[in-house]
Design an enzyme around this catalytic site. Structure first.
Site, PDB file in Angstrom:
ATOM      1  N   HIS A  17       0.839  -1.198   0.000  1.00  0.00           N
ATOM      2  CA  HIS A  17       0.000   0.000   0.000  1.00  0.00           C
ATOM      3  C   HIS A  17       0.872   1.245   0.000  1.00  0.00           C
ATOM      4  O   HIS A  17       2.102   1.161  -0.059  1.00  0.00           O
ATOM      5  CB  HIS A  17      -0.998  -0.022   1.161  1.00  0.00           C
ATOM      6  CG  HIS A  17      -0.376  -0.090   2.525  1.00  0.00           C
ATOM      7  ND1 HIS A  17       0.404   0.928   3.043  1.00  0.00           N
ATOM      8  CD2 HIS A  17      -0.403  -1.058   3.478  1.00  0.00           C
ATOM      9  CE1 HIS A  17       0.796   0.594   4.247  1.00  0.00           C
ATOM     10  NE2 HIS A  17       0.350  -0.605   4.539  1.00  0.00           N
ATOM     11  N   HIS A  20       4.032   1.566   2.210  1.00  0.00           N
ATOM     12  CA  HIS A  20       5.236   0.880   1.713  1.00  0.00           C
ATOM     13  C   HIS A  20       5.887   1.698   0.597  1.00  0.00           C
ATOM     14  O   HIS A  20       7.092   1.872   0.548  1.00  0.00           O
ATOM     15  CB  HIS A  20       4.882  -0.505   1.150  1.00  0.00           C
ATOM     16  CG  HIS A  20       4.194  -1.409   2.125  1.00  0.00           C
ATOM     17  ND1 HIS A  20       2.914  -1.851   1.935  1.00  0.00           N
ATOM     18  CD2 HIS A  20       4.603  -1.942   3.292  1.00  0.00           C
ATOM     19  CE1 HIS A  20       2.559  -2.631   2.949  1.00  0.00           C
ATOM     20  NE2 HIS A  20       3.572  -2.705   3.794  1.00  0.00           N
ATOM     21  N   CYS A 125       0.365  -9.427  20.988  1.00  0.00           N
ATOM     22  CA  CYS A 125      -0.469  -9.132  19.812  1.00  0.00           C
ATOM     23  C   CYS A 125       0.019 -10.000  18.656  1.00  0.00           C
ATOM     24  O   CYS A 125       1.155  -9.857  18.207  1.00  0.00           O
ATOM     25  CB  CYS A 125      -0.398  -7.657  19.408  1.00  0.00           C
ATOM     26  SG  CYS A 125      -1.232  -7.357  17.816  1.00  0.00           S
ATOM     27  N   CYS A 128       1.158  -7.839  15.611  1.00  0.00           N
ATOM     28  CA  CYS A 128       2.473  -7.201  15.791  1.00  0.00           C
ATOM     29  C   CYS A 128       3.568  -8.254  15.900  1.00  0.00           C
ATOM     30  O   CYS A 128       4.736  -7.950  15.728  1.00  0.00           O
ATOM     31  CB  CYS A 128       2.530  -6.371  17.061  1.00  0.00           C
ATOM     32  SG  CYS A 128       1.501  -4.908  17.069  1.00  0.00           S
ATOM     33  N   CYS A 143      -4.517  -3.970  21.424  1.00  0.00           N
ATOM     34  CA  CYS A 143      -3.286  -3.497  20.795  1.00  0.00           C
ATOM     35  C   CYS A 143      -3.507  -2.056  20.323  1.00  0.00           C
ATOM     36  O   CYS A 143      -4.480  -1.788  19.622  1.00  0.00           O
ATOM     37  CB  CYS A 143      -2.926  -4.382  19.603  1.00  0.00           C
ATOM     38  SG  CYS A 143      -1.605  -3.664  18.589  1.00  0.00           S
ATOM     39  N   HIS A 146      -3.317  -2.214  16.341  1.00  0.00           N
ATOM     40  CA  HIS A 146      -4.276  -3.010  15.572  1.00  0.00           C
ATOM     41  C   HIS A 146      -5.696  -3.004  16.145  1.00  0.00           C
ATOM     42  O   HIS A 146      -6.617  -3.521  15.518  1.00  0.00           O
ATOM     43  CB  HIS A 146      -3.778  -4.453  15.455  1.00  0.00           C
ATOM     44  CG  HIS A 146      -2.520  -4.559  14.654  1.00  0.00           C
ATOM     45  ND1 HIS A 146      -1.276  -4.716  15.238  1.00  0.00           N
ATOM     46  CD2 HIS A 146      -2.319  -4.469  13.319  1.00  0.00           C
ATOM     47  CE1 HIS A 146      -0.361  -4.746  14.270  1.00  0.00           C
ATOM     48  NE2 HIS A 146      -0.956  -4.595  13.111  1.00  0.00           N
ATOM     49  N   LYS A 295      -3.596   6.354  10.647  1.00  0.00           N
ATOM     50  CA  LYS A 295      -2.518   5.764   9.879  1.00  0.00           C
ATOM     51  C   LYS A 295      -3.111   4.913   8.753  1.00  0.00           C
ATOM     52  O   LYS A 295      -4.089   4.220   8.936  1.00  0.00           O
ATOM     53  CB  LYS A 295      -1.701   4.853  10.803  1.00  0.00           C
ATOM     54  CG  LYS A 295      -0.574   4.133  10.098  1.00  0.00           C
ATOM     55  CD  LYS A 295      -0.064   2.984  10.948  1.00  0.00           C
ATOM     56  CE  LYS A 295       0.964   2.179  10.188  1.00  0.00           C
ATOM     57  NZ  LYS A 295       1.280   0.918  10.864  1.00  0.00           N
ATOM     58  N   LYS A 298      -3.391  -1.569   5.781  1.00  0.00           N
ATOM     59  CA  LYS A 298      -4.338  -2.551   5.273  1.00  0.00           C
ATOM     60  C   LYS A 298      -5.299  -2.996   6.366  1.00  0.00           C
ATOM     61  O   LYS A 298      -6.497  -3.104   6.147  1.00  0.00           O
ATOM     62  CB  LYS A 298      -3.565  -3.769   4.736  1.00  0.00           C
ATOM     63  CG  LYS A 298      -4.443  -4.846   4.130  1.00  0.00           C
ATOM     64  CD  LYS A 298      -5.106  -4.373   2.873  1.00  0.00           C
ATOM     65  CE  LYS A 298      -6.024  -5.458   2.321  1.00  0.00           C
ATOM     66  NZ  LYS A 298      -6.850  -4.951   1.247  1.00  0.00           N
TER      67      LYS A 298
END
Ligand SMILES: [Zn+2]
Length: 504
Positions: A17, A20, A125, A128, A143, A146, A295, A298
């Site tokens: 995405h 990256h 997590c 993570c 988390c 997440h 943020k 995905k």
């Protein structure tokens, strides 16, 4: 001189995405710029393929983890050329050479006395692939990254004696204030160190999908240590029949996003010290690209597709937008609306028009032939020291500031055209010398900014330098007056307003 820059290796469970793409683009700008300076450059990116999340996802799909890793690594490998990224190697942590190097280095860490056996219990997590300290758990036992519930886990592990490096890390941070950039991230890492370091698990027992621990085959290395070592292992086998480690280690810059700050600014230097390896010169922590205030990732489902932007406007436009819109190192919002605005007002109008009108005037008034002689001292004064300032910014990974230095000159050249009004000079044969001076200064200014923009906009600047008949793009040719243009060729719009039609 050698310059070694890395992106994080991307976790193979994700879809590529914009986040990256952002790090890869930034690393590529630095790599290209240092190549312009004549340095030996190595630019590394790749994929992180081990750990529980990959094993779980593969299990859910009914395939082997390696099969899933192979499938997904391909997408990340395909991302780099689409971004015009000039990486020298693409590492995969399932490469057997990487795995062997991980075993070698971590065995040395154990031989040096920094590994012991123990029991770990904590909140974990699975996304993570990390245990969370009590002070970093969100209400509801979630988390913080997440927003999923954490699991209470206990297992027999080998531990890395991170606590042994408390003093050494504090001294390191005191001696090397530019180890972690920007400053806010340095402060954050140092605060974490000062809060007291605890030993961390180095291995996982129940998991099979990882690099096997050579001294105890019931364990694999914790995915983070395996992953971090990619920066070191890659140099030993990236080039067939050659070990680049002596020439290129340590890394000049590790570029990371802030969510992996602790691993890179605390665990990583400690691990390198434990293995008696040299430490990186800089870890640069960039911010998040925000969509709707969160943020982009995905797992949060708010992804802007870089492939769609590239398909319509080209990689140069995406590269420019991301580094121009959000000051590199800070969080900032991105949107398709602001992208289109910058594309039109800056790339198409300011740079694109400057190029086409400059070349157009030389064709119209001088049949494409440039004159030789002095440059306009008024314009030259505004270009004085430009390449040096750009280099100084990029040395500190201040990519947005570097781009802004250049862009101020793009705007200066447009003002110069308006001030000098070459179309008026062209009407008066007695002012032919004046017109020659203006055209020649303008062309040389355009050439200078184009050389400096090459690291940011490699495709369009190469076209433009070609049209200017001045393909030389080393930094020694970046200063105003350092080039020589004889004849220019007509060029199609660099950034067409109707980008869809131009994409062919
Ligand atoms: Zn998480």
């Amino acid at each position: 001189m050698a310059f070694y820059v890395t992106t994080p290796i991307y976790y193979v469970n994700a879809e590529p995405h914009l986040g990256h793409a952002y790090t890869t683009i930034a690393a590529d700008v630095m790599a290209r710029h240092h190549r312009q300076r004549g340095e030996e450059v190595f630019f590394l990116t790749g994929t992180d393929e081990h750990g529980e999340p990959v094993a779980d996802a593969a299990h859910a799909l009914g395939v082997e983890p390696q099969e899933l890793a192979d499938r997904n690594a391909k997408r990340f490998k395909a991302l780099a050329p689409q971004l015009s990224a000039s990486n020298d190697f693409f590492i995969r942590t399932t490469d057997p050479q990487h795995e062997a190097k991980v075993q070698e280095v971590l065995t040395k860490v154990r031989d040096n006395g920094f590994v012991y056996e123990g029991t770990y219990e904590g909140w974990y997590c699975p996304r993570c692939a990390d245990f969370k300290a009590e002070n970093e758990i969100d209400p509801g036992n979630l988390c913080p990254i997440h927003h999923i519930e954490l699991n209470r886990e206990q297992e027999q592990n080998y531990f890395f004696r991170l606590s042994d490096f408390q003093g050494a890390l504090e001294r390191l941070y005191a001696e090397r204030e530019d180890l972690v950039l920007p400053r806010t991230r340095y402060n954050e890492a140092l605060a974490f160190i000062r809060s007291g370091l605890r030993d961390v698990p180095l291995t996982r027992q129940r998991l099979r999908w990882g690099v096997q621990v050579p001294w105890d085959h019931d364990h694999v290395f914790y995915v983070w240590f395996d992953a971090l070592l990619n920066y070191y292992s890659a140099l030993s086998y990236a080039r067939e029949g050659e070990d680049l480690t002596d020439r290129l280690w340590p890394a000049s810059y590790h570029l990371i996003a802030k969510d992996i700050l602790r691993f890179h600014t605390v665990y990583w230097p400690a691990l390198l010290m434990a293995a008696e390896l040299e430490l990186p010169e800089h870890v640069f922590v960039h911010g998040y690209l925000l969509m709707d205030g969160e943020k982009m990732s995905k797992s949060l489902g708010n992804v802007l597709d870089p492939f769609a932007v590239i398909a319509r406007f080209g990689a140069d436009a995406l590269r420019f937008y991301l580094l121009r819109e959000v000051p590199f190192g800070q969080d900032g919002s991105v949107s398709t609306a602001s992208f289109e605005l910058r594309y039109e007002s800056e790339l198409a109008n300011e740079l694109g028009n400057l190029a086409s009108r400059t070349i157009g005037m030389l064709s119209r008034y001088r049949e494409g032939l440039a004159s030789t002689g002095e440059l306009d001292p008024v314009l030259a004064a505004d270009f004085d020291g430009l390449p040096e300032r750009v280099c100084a910014h990029i040395d500190r990974a201040e990519l947005t500031l570097a781009l802004d230095e250049i862009w101020q000159r793009v705007r200066r050249l447009n003002r110069y055209v308006e001030e000098c009004a070459p179309w008026t000079l062209a009407k008066d044969p007695e002012r032919a010398g004046e017109l020659d001076l203006v055209l020649r200064s303008l062309l040389e200014g355009l050439r200078s900014v184009t050389v400096l923009l090459w690291a940011f906009l490699p495709t369009s600047t190469e076209r433009l330098l070609e049209a200017l008949g001045a393909p030389e793009r080393s930094i020694t040719h970046a200063a105003l007056g350092a080039g020589r243009i004889e004849r220019v060729a007509e060029i199609a719009p660099l950034f067409p307003k109707d980008a869809q039609a131009a994409e062919a």
